[in-house]
Design an enzyme around this catalytic site. Structure first.
Site, PDB file in Angstrom:
ATOM      1  N   ARG A 162      19.795  57.811  39.375  1.00 26.92           N
ATOM      2  CA  ARG A 162      19.729  58.108  40.833  1.00 26.92           C
ATOM      3  C   ARG A 162      20.546  58.943  41.073  1.00 26.92           C
ATOM      4  NH1 ARG A 162      22.019  55.332  45.655  1.00 26.92           N
ATOM      5  NH2 ARG A 162      20.813  56.097  47.417  1.00 26.92           N
TER       6      ARG A 162
ATOM      7  N   HIS B 266      22.143  62.573  50.970  1.00 29.15           N
ATOM      8  CA  HIS B 266      23.379  61.778  50.896  1.00 29.15           C
ATOM      9  C   HIS B 266      24.473  62.362  51.375  1.00 29.15           C
ATOM     10  CE1 HIS B 266      24.712  58.075  47.925  1.00 29.15           C
ATOM     11  NE2 HIS B 266      25.733  58.400  48.595  1.00 29.15           N
TER      12      HIS B 266
ATOM     13  N   GLU C  69      21.546  55.369  53.077  1.00 27.93           N
ATOM     14  CA  GLU C  69      22.125  54.728  54.281  1.00 27.93           C
ATOM     15  C   GLU C  69      22.218  55.561  55.489  1.00 27.93           C
ATOM     16  OE1 GLU C  69      26.031  53.926  52.423  1.00 27.93           O
ATOM     17  OE2 GLU C  69      25.059  52.439  50.987  1.00 27.93           O
TER      18      GLU C  69
ATOM     19  N   ASN D  28      21.374  49.114  49.150  1.00 34.40           N
ATOM     20  CA  ASN D  28      22.533  49.032  48.654  1.00 34.40           C
ATOM     21  C   ASN D  28      23.494  47.674  49.039  1.00 34.40           C
ATOM     22  OD1 ASN D  28      21.667  51.427  47.858  1.00 34.40           O
ATOM     23  ND2 ASN D  28      22.841  52.777  49.088  1.00 34.40           N
TER      24      ASN D  28
ATOM     25  N   TYR E  58      27.133  45.521  48.740  1.00 35.08           N
ATOM     26  CA  TYR E  58      28.439  45.272  48.209  1.00 35.08           C
ATOM     27  C   TYR E  58      28.996  44.048  48.659  1.00 35.08           C
ATOM     28  CZ  TYR E  58      28.252  50.134  46.725  1.00 35.08           C
ATOM     29  OH  TYR E  58      27.417  51.562  46.439  1.00 35.08           O
TER      30      TYR E  58
ATOM     31  N   GLU F  13      22.038  50.535  45.086  1.00 37.07           N
ATOM     32  CA  GLU F  13      23.633  50.460  44.756  1.00 37.07           C
ATOM     33  C   GLU F  13      24.079  49.194  44.705  1.00 37.07           C
ATOM     34  OE1 GLU F  13      25.979  52.927  47.232  1.00 37.07           O
ATOM     35  OE2 GLU F  13      24.616  54.766  47.119  1.00 37.07           O
TER      36      GLU F  13
END
Ligand code: FCB
Length: 464
Positions: free
Chosen positions: A97, A140, A187, A313, A315, A371
């Site tokens: 990616r 991005h 995002e 994504n 985290y 991610e």
């Protein structure tokens, strides 16, 4: 990765990160990969006609990036991509990616810049030579500065320029390599909120009203881009990537539960509701009173055009309390495991969130974890980088994803962030997210132990 390593050792190495036995993630058609983005790794900021981006401008503004660092050189990937793709090949991933730098490929008048476009043609060719599929992100965060000078994402016109850019790139790259998926935005929450709401990211503006309007134009750009992507790349999946996090109440009181829910509105529903339901969540304007964006007739239909997949994504999580009605406070729990980003390590949050999305959105498309990863102070000792915390982090999150899949969530792939240590936005080069360590003085790449374990797992899976 020594090919002479005895199988028993390889098996135990794989086990440092591998999903549990019997997990659906072990199926051969589950896509494993690693990710990067243009500004974070490419460098070559002034080569081949590349224009200035908002991140060049922001990084050059004193006080915006830790230690005044910037992406001028980064991982020098623009020149070293062959070596980096060899690393991907050694990892044994199915897919890579990466993102395209908009300022490299179009001039101010919107005309193609052949030299910049050629880089991505070579990259895709080199990937397919190595048998690796591409997940290509269009945006991005590195908006051409000349568009920001005309208002950036506050200007509705930018959404149309974005659709032109998507059209150009999907036409130009058709027939090059094996693009499995296009992603419009990475995002939008970060572009809108960090860029226009709290100013921690480029272009560094600070207004909730602006953030809400920027979000609307980002999402509009996404929807406007879809028809061209479908026409030019009919075999690729078309989708978008959102950063998501679950919120948990600090105490089990109605007020804190409300704060946790408001957080999830702000963090997740602000992006996902327009995309999947065609409306902004009403609670968003409870949190940000009077900040509703200007929405023209027909916009929401464009935004909710069907997508083939949703990238998530993931985290960390947030814990919330309510200081007063309609507002939220983040609670920093003591004595929990954290990374050098100061983000709590909480794999269970991934399972909870995936299952909640399946409940909340009946039309949820197939998911990819686009991610997941963590930063740590990794150092090379001899030839070894023993990133113990990352190994456990990956294993824990693979297990959480597996549990969600066991419970019926349709996850099709998983990309570790990141292939390489890189320019971590406002934190510069201090925060190391790579599977592979980069010495930014010498550009030397060194596999971290987590990368060796990931490769061992992927080899084991390929061998059946
Ligand atoms: C995400 C970004 C990515 C990287 C990771 C740590 O928000 O998409 O570029 O910075 O966080």
């Amino acid at each position: 990765m020594d090919p002479t390593t005895p199988p028993a050792v390889i098996a135990s190495l794989a086990d440092l990160v591998s999903p549990p036995a019997g997990s659906a993630m072990r199926r051969r058609d589950f896509v494993f990969g690693a990710g990067t983005s243009s500004y974070q790794i490419e460098g070559a900021a002034h080569e081949d006609g590349r224009l200035e981006s908002i991140w060049d401008r922001f990084s050059a503004t004193p006080g915006k990036v830790l230690r005044g660092e910037n992406g001028d050189v980064a991982c020098d990937h623009y020149r070293r991509y062959g070596e980096d793709l060899d690393i991907l090949k050694q990892l044994g991933v199915d897919a890579y990616r990466f993102s395209i730098a908009w300022p490299r490929v179009m001039d101010e008048a919107g005309k193609p810049n052949a030299r910049g476009i050629d880089f991505y043609k070579r990259l895709l060719g080199a990937l397919s030579d190595r048998g690796i599929r591409a997940f290509v992100t269009l945006y991005h965060w590195d908006l051409p500065q000349h568009l920001e000078d005309r208002g950036g994402w506050l200007n509705r016109e930018t959404a149309y320029r974005f659709a032109d850019y998507a059209d150009l790139m999907s036409r130009e790259l058709a027939g090059h390599g094996d693009v499995a998926a296009w992603t419009t935005h990475n995002e939008p929450w970060c572009s809108a909120y960090l860029g226009y709401g709290d100013g921690h990211h480029a272009p560094g503006l600070k207004s909730h009203r602006w953030a809400a309007q920027a979000m609307h134009h980002l999402l509009l750009g996404h929807g406007l881009a879809l028809p061209a992507l479908r026409a030019n790349a009919p075999r690729a999946l078309q989708g978008i990537v959102a950063n998501v996090a679950p919120g948990y109440p600090d105490t089990d009181t109605p007020a804190d539960r409300d704060a946790a829910s408001l957080f999830e509105t702000f963090q997740n529903r602000w992006v996902l509701d327009p995309l999947l339901k065609g409306e902004y969540p009403a609670d968003m304007w409870r949190l940000w009173k009077g900040c509703e964006p200007l929405v023209l007739a027909g916009d929401m239909d464009i935004i909710k055009r069907p997508i083939d997949y949703l990238g998530l994504n993931f985290y960390s999580r947030a814990v919330l309390r309510s200081p007063s009605p309609d507002s939220i406070d983040w609670v920093r729990r003591p004595d929990v495991e954290r990374t050098t980003m100061d983000w709590e390590v909480y794999p269970q949050g991934l399972q909870d969130l995936l299952e909640a999305f399946k409940r909340d959105y009946p039309n949820l498309p197939p998911l990819y974890i686009t991610e997941n990863g963590m930063s740590s102070d990794d150092a090379v000792v001899g030839v070894d980088v023993d990133d113990l915390q990352r190994q456990a982090y990956i294993k824990g999150h693979f297990a959480a994803c597996s549990r969600a899949m066991d419970n019926g969530v349709d996850v099709r792939g998983y990309f570790i962030w990141s292939l390489l240590d890189n320019f971590e936005w406002a934190f510069g080069y201090e925060r190391r997210f790579g599977l592979v360590h980069v010495d930014f003085e010498t550009q030397q790449r060194t596999f971290k132990r987590s990368a060796l374990a990931y490769a061992a797992f992927l080899r084991e899976r390929a061998a059946g």
